[in-house]
Scaffold this active site. Structure first.
Site, PDB file in Angstrom:
ATOM      1  N   ASP A 368     175.703 -13.245 -14.802  1.00  0.00           N
ATOM      2  CA  ASP A 368     175.661 -12.065 -13.932  1.00  0.00           C
ATOM      3  C   ASP A 368     175.407 -12.517 -12.494  1.00  0.00           C
ATOM      4  O   ASP A 368     174.573 -13.401 -12.240  1.00  0.00           O
ATOM      5  CB  ASP A 368     174.554 -11.104 -14.387  1.00  0.00           C
ATOM      6  CG  ASP A 368     174.627  -9.782 -13.646  1.00  0.00           C
ATOM      7  OD1 ASP A 368     175.493  -8.959 -14.002  1.00  0.00           O
ATOM      8  OD2 ASP A 368     173.824  -9.584 -12.712  1.00  0.00           O
ATOM      9  N   ASN A 376     177.672  -6.027  -2.163  1.00  0.00           N
ATOM     10  CA  ASN A 376     178.884  -5.220  -2.151  1.00  0.00           C
ATOM     11  C   ASN A 376     178.737  -4.021  -1.219  1.00  0.00           C
ATOM     12  O   ASN A 376     179.653  -3.658  -0.482  1.00  0.00           O
ATOM     13  CB  ASN A 376     179.209  -4.755  -3.573  1.00  0.00           C
ATOM     14  CG  ASN A 376     180.673  -4.415  -3.745  1.00  0.00           C
ATOM     15  OD1 ASN A 376     181.525  -5.054  -3.161  1.00  0.00           O
ATOM     16  ND2 ASN A 376     180.954  -3.399  -4.536  1.00  0.00           N
ATOM     17  N   HIS A 381     183.757  -3.777  -0.464  1.00  0.00           N
ATOM     18  CA  HIS A 381     184.337  -4.149  -1.754  1.00  0.00           C
ATOM     19  C   HIS A 381     185.248  -5.368  -1.656  1.00  0.00           C
ATOM     20  O   HIS A 381     185.325  -6.166  -2.585  1.00  0.00           O
ATOM     21  CB  HIS A 381     185.128  -2.959  -2.322  1.00  0.00           C
ATOM     22  CG  HIS A 381     184.249  -1.815  -2.723  1.00  0.00           C
ATOM     23  ND1 HIS A 381     183.386  -1.877  -3.788  1.00  0.00           N
ATOM     24  CD2 HIS A 381     184.087  -0.572  -2.172  1.00  0.00           C
ATOM     25  CE1 HIS A 381     182.732  -0.736  -3.915  1.00  0.00           C
ATOM     26  NE2 HIS A 381     183.148   0.079  -2.930  1.00  0.00           N
ATOM     27  N   ASP A 385     184.891  -8.555  -3.947  1.00  0.00           N
ATOM     28  CA  ASP A 385     185.950  -9.091  -4.810  1.00  0.00           C
ATOM     29  C   ASP A 385     186.127 -10.586  -4.593  1.00  0.00           C
ATOM     30  O   ASP A 385     186.366 -11.346  -5.549  1.00  0.00           O
ATOM     31  CB  ASP A 385     187.258  -8.372  -4.512  1.00  0.00           C
ATOM     32  CG  ASP A 385     187.256  -6.931  -5.013  1.00  0.00           C
ATOM     33  OD1 ASP A 385     186.330  -6.580  -5.787  1.00  0.00           O
ATOM     34  OD2 ASP A 385     188.148  -6.161  -4.617  1.00  0.00           O
ATOM     35  N   GLU A 412     180.235  -7.153 -12.313  1.00  0.00           N
ATOM     36  CA  GLU A 412     179.908  -8.481 -11.836  1.00  0.00           C
ATOM     37  C   GLU A 412     179.401  -9.388 -12.944  1.00  0.00           C
ATOM     38  O   GLU A 412     178.823 -10.452 -12.700  1.00  0.00           O
ATOM     39  CB  GLU A 412     178.842  -8.397 -10.738  1.00  0.00           C
ATOM     40  CG  GLU A 412     177.461  -7.931 -11.202  1.00  0.00           C
ATOM     41  CD  GLU A 412     177.320  -6.425 -11.240  1.00  0.00           C
ATOM     42  OE1 GLU A 412     176.167  -5.951 -11.274  1.00  0.00           O
ATOM     43  OE2 GLU A 412     178.337  -5.710 -11.244  1.00  0.00           O
TER      44      GLU A 412
END
Length: 498
Positions: A368, A376, A381, A385, A412
């Site tokens: 994780d 984020n 975003h 990414d 994630e």
């Protein structure tokens, strides 16, 4: 939507009919081809058997003629050798001695006169004259062989120039009653005998007849080749076989002409072995013409079917490639390029059953991204990414085995399935991933990862969800301990590998 369904439904019978047409056409062509091939092979086999029988008869006839003359000449040598040790021969006159020694000697235009040499190789008796000129044959091979070996029996020399003519010398040892070597009796068969014998035969232009001595030395060859006469071919596999088996045949190439031939011999146990060869091209000439005609017809039909099949196969391949691409898209996470959750669930189910059957450990890493939600929300975003893509690359670089499965588990979170991995091995892989992510982040500390590791030994009564839960708990423990660390699950309720 209704029209689309009707279109798909209508195309399925067409695909089924196309495949059925291809299969039916191919099966029909294969059936006719099999029948034609079977008939042609039978014809080929018949031609081969006819050629083999013809060559066997030829070899048998030549072998019988040569063996008869060799045996006849050998009887004369035996008689002379026996008479030379007879006590009655001492003190008789030369004419009477000639009569006693050579009265039963075989005579023919191709036979040389029989001679007797004493233990030193000096000529003492000659069937052609009462007063022979001095000769010393102590250096000849046939004399030395009989002098050094008492049990040679009939010895046939290499082809040589003997008394003005090319010939082979046949000889026998003269042994006294006490076993002492007393000398050698020898005579010759001139090459003119072989030329006369082979000249009476009707041979093909490329047919070969070779007469070998027992050690593989070429005595005579037709067509005549002086370079081969006297050459030892005993190391040639086919010749070696002909000299070791009573009769048989083999396919091979000649020592000069490299065209393949069928070679046949009839009696490989005699002093001289006859090997007859005929080119396969001559044997199969008529068969090849017929096979070419039938093959051309079948080839034209096969080319037509092949062209149609290739066209249809190309279309099928295109469709299969498209389906594979769709399948890959359906099982691959579009952002990271790793396997998606659907593929991961299928893989863990299969690997769990396999590990239970083989009683091998199975490990799972739950990964994780730390503080990802905050990152984020702060940077957007697109930046998030890019972080997920970077973490996926670090995972892919650390997982190399074919059976391993790295997947994006959700958001994630990532998962890595490691078949046949102990806790220590799985922990080492997890640390490799964590350190690569940490190094990739660098001093900016974009994000790190926390990893939970579980390695279990599955059995028939356990479920893989227990391993997932254990890895999840280890992941939560890693985050609770400060993140950017790896924690190995320890749960007594699981069959953990020690």
């Amino acid at each position: 939507m209704g029209f689309g369904r009707r279109k798909d439904t209508a195309s399925r019978p067409w695909r089924l009919s196309a495949k059925l047409l291809i299969v039916s056409s191919v099966v029909t062509i294969l059936g006719f081809s099999a029948i034609c091939t079977s008939v042609m092979l039978d014809m080929r086999h018949s031609e081969e058997e006819l050629a083999r029988q013809t060559l066997e008869n030829l070899a048998s006839g030549i072998d019988s003629d040569i063996s008869r003359n060799v045996e006849l000449f050998d009887l004369s040598l035996r008689a002379v050798a026996n008479n030379m040790v007879a006590p009655e021969l001492n003190g008789v006159s030369k004419p009477l001695r000639q009569l006693i020694l050579f009265d039963q000697a075989a005579t023919a235009k191709h036979f040389g006169a029989i001679q007797v040499f004493d233990s030193t190789g000096k000529l003492i008796v000659d069937a052609s004259t009462l007063d022979p000129l001095p000769e010393d044959r102590s250096g000849e091979e046939y004399f030395q062989v009989h002098r050094d070996q008492a049990d040679v029996g009939l010895f046939i020399s290499r082809p040589m120039l003997h008394r003005g003519a090319y010939a082979i010398v046949l000889s026998r040892r003269i042994t006294g009653e006490d076993g002492r070597f007393l000398g050698v009796v020898a005579g010759s068969i001139r090459f003119s005998y072989f030329h006369d014998l082979f000249g009476r035969l009707r041979l093909g232009a490329d047919d070969i007849i070779t007469v070998f001595r027992r050690d593989g030395t070429v005595i005579m060859r037709m067509p005549f080749d002086l370079d081969l006469i006297g050459k030892n071919l005993g190391d040639v596999p086919g010749v070696r076989r002909a000299l070791s088996e009573p009769n048989g045949s083999y396919s091979g190439t000649g020592s000069i002409s490299h065209s393949p031939r069928l070679y046949v011999w009839r009696d490989g146990t005699r002093p001289l072995v006859v090997l007859v060869g005929k080119p396969w091209a001559d044997i199969y000439r008529l068969w090849r013409m017929e096979a070419t005609r039938i093959g051309a017809i079948m080839g034209a039909l096969a080319v037509f079917v092949l062209g149609v099949s290739l066209f249809l196969a190309r279309e099928v391949d295109r469709r299969a490639a498209a389906e594979e691409k769709l399948e890959e898209l359906a099982t691959t996470d579009a952002l990271t390029g790793l396997r998606n959750r659907r593929k991961f669930d299928a893989s863990i189910e299969d690997e769990w059953r396999r590990a239970a059957r083989q009683k091998r450990p199975l490990a799972l890493l739950m990964i994780d991204a730390d503080h990802f939600k905050t990152f984020n929300d702060t940077f957007g975003h697109q930046a998030g990414d890019e972080v997920l893509i970077g973490i996926a690359i670090c995972i892919s670089d650390s997982v190399h085995r074919a059976g391993d499965c790295a997947a994006r588990y959700g958001g994630e979170e990532f998962a890595v399935l490691l078949p046949d991995s102990s806790p220590a091995q799985a922990f080492a892989v997890a640390e490799t991933i964590r350190l690569k992510v940490e190094q990739w982040c660098g001093e900016t500390a974009i994000t790190t990862v926390s990893i939970g590791v579980a390695s279990v030994l599955p059995d028939a009564n356990s479920e893989w969800t227990a391993m997932v839960n254990a890895a999840d708990r280890a992941l939560y423990a890693a985050k609770a301990d400060g993140r950017n660390r790896t924690v190995l699950a320890h749960n007594p309720k699981l069959s953990l590998v020690a």
